[in-house]
Scaffold this motif. Structure first.
Motif, PDB file in Angstrom:
ATOM      1  N   GLY A 160       5.076   2.446   2.841  1.00  0.00           N
ATOM      2  CA  GLY A 160       6.218   2.970   3.583  1.00  0.00           C
ATOM      3  C   GLY A 160       6.768   1.910   4.512  1.00  0.00           C
ATOM      4  N   SER A 161       7.973   1.412   4.222  1.00  0.00           N
ATOM      5  CA  SER A 161       8.546   0.319   5.007  1.00  0.00           C
ATOM      6  C   SER A 161       9.778   0.786   5.769  1.00  0.00           C
ATOM      7  CB  SER A 161       8.904  -0.871   4.100  1.00  0.00           C
ATOM      8  OG  SER A 161       7.742  -1.412   3.530  1.00  0.00           O
ATOM      9  N   GLY A 162       9.600   1.847   6.542  1.00  0.00           N
ATOM     10  CA  GLY A 162      10.630   2.245   7.485  1.00  0.00           C
ATOM     11  C   GLY A 162      10.452   1.475   8.779  1.00  0.00           C
ATOM     12  N   PHE A 163      10.868   2.067   9.879  1.00  0.00           N
ATOM     13  CA  PHE A 163      10.772   1.395  11.177  1.00  0.00           C
ATOM     14  C   PHE A 163       9.323   1.057  11.519  1.00  0.00           C
ATOM     15  CE2 PHE A 163      10.551   1.743  15.912  1.00  0.00           C
ATOM     16  CZ  PHE A 163      11.310   0.615  16.211  1.00  0.00           C
ATOM     17  N   LEU A 164       8.437   2.059  11.466  1.00  0.00           N
ATOM     18  CA  LEU A 164       7.041   1.840  11.813  1.00  0.00           C
ATOM     19  C   LEU A 164       6.372   0.874  10.849  1.00  0.00           C
ATOM     20  CD1 LEU A 164       4.584   2.532  13.554  1.00  0.00           C
ATOM     21  CD2 LEU A 164       4.201   4.520  12.081  1.00  0.00           C
TER      22      LEU A 164
END
Length: 336
Positions: A160-164
């Motif tokens: 998962g390469s969102g903000f976090l």
């Protein structure tokens, strides 16, 4: 006025000046902006004139609606990623003064003002002047990184390469790890690449992903895997990407109830599964202080990830971007 009453809706006929504003989720997918009485700090509290707040994925259930929420939601909630300038200091405050630029743990931050306890406030250095600093999510990233115990030259998968996830790519690289970014969106993978990821794997087919990571790690899989999606399938995928006696860090915010997990694989490989979510407010503050230091030292750079900004009057647009995640979206800010 107590902190629990920090932002209240103006009553008709009130003689008190109403110079503040706050967003109110009136019903699922319906938000308005109302004039509110300015909150007054109690003992050892300060009032912060908010420059803005980040918009957190944990807001999605409140926006979409769940049976256990009461509407309308309290004005300013569920904003909790605010930063700004102290404009009123309550009695007994020792180390803060009017004019200090700060970030803080507050809970009604979708507003022009909010109240914070002195121990829940972190001063921002002069070098951050004019820059947004939503302290809570940045502190969260630092706490997750600390719990991950990443060592130099370890192979680390971030699912998962969102903000976090992208912040954790930066931090893992700062520790000298070899980073594999796994994400669904092409844009997110490109963002992870810019953040320093060594390998990019599209989150499409379960077994193809496992085969690819198996190849990248010489059959040993990863010493550390950090799951950042909050979804069941990627969590089970993360178990399979974790090597023998490795650590799986659950950083995704799982808000949809029960999960079915591959406990057999957890057992067989002797995996340590760690929930990296903190509940101690002072641990959050420690994380925020560590985030300030990490940004100063260049180990973490959140600024390219603030892709969208909205005024408080545009809260509905911010929520829609948060849920629909159009191409190019990573993190939204509400800017006053």
């Amino acid at each position: 006025m107590s902190s629990a009453e920090a932002v209240k809706e103006k009553s008709p006929g009130s003689e008190k000046a109403t110079v503040g504003k706050a967003a109110v989720v009136e019903a699922p997918q319906k938000v308005t902006v109302k004039e509110v009485d300015l909150p007054e700090p109690g003992d050892r509290e300060v009032r912060i004139k908010l420059e803005g707040s980040g918009v957190c994925a944990s807001n999605i259930p409140v926006w979409e609606g769940r049976d256990w929420f009461d509407y309308p939601v309290t004005a300013g909630e569920p904003g909790h990623e605010g930063w700004g300038i102290i404009d009123v200091v309550g009695d007994g405050v020792k180390d803060l003064k009017k004019g200090d630029r700060v970030t803080a743990l507050t809970y009604k931050a979708y507003a022009t003002h909010d109240i914070a306890k002195e121990e829940s406030v972190v001063k921002l250095p002069d070098s951050f002047a004019g820059k947004a600093f939503p302290g809570e999510p940045l502190g969260c990233a630092m706490n997750i990184f600390d719990r991950s115990d990443i060592q130099k030259e370890q192979k680390v998968a971030i699912v998962g390469s969102g903000f976090l996830g992208t912040l954790l790519v930066q931090l893992a690289k700062s520790a000298g790890a070899e980073v594999i970014a796994v994400s669904r969106r092409e844009f997110s993978l490109e963002t992870a690449k810019k953040a320093g990821a060594d390998h990019l794997v599209e989150m499409d087919d379960h077994y193809k992903i496992i085969e690819k990571v198996n190849e990248l790690t010489g059959g040993d899989f990863c010493e550390r895997v950090i799951e950042c999606t909050g979804k069941e399938w990627p969590l089970n995928l993360s178990i399979e990407l974790t090597g023998t006696r490795g650590k799986l860090i659950v950083a995704g915010f799982h808000q949809d109830g029960m999960r079915s997990l591959n406990v057999q694989m957890l057992n067989w490989r002797g995996i340590d599964m760690i929930s990296a979510h903190e509940r101690d407010p002072q641990q959050y503050i420690s994380g925020i202080k560590a985030a300030v230091k990490a940004v100063e030292e260049g180990k973490m750079d959140p600024y390219p990830l603030f892709t969208h900004s909205f005024s408080i009057e545009e809260m509905d647009k911010a929520y829609k971007h948060l849920t629909e995640r159009p191409d190019g979206f990573i993190k939204a800010l509400i800017v006053n």
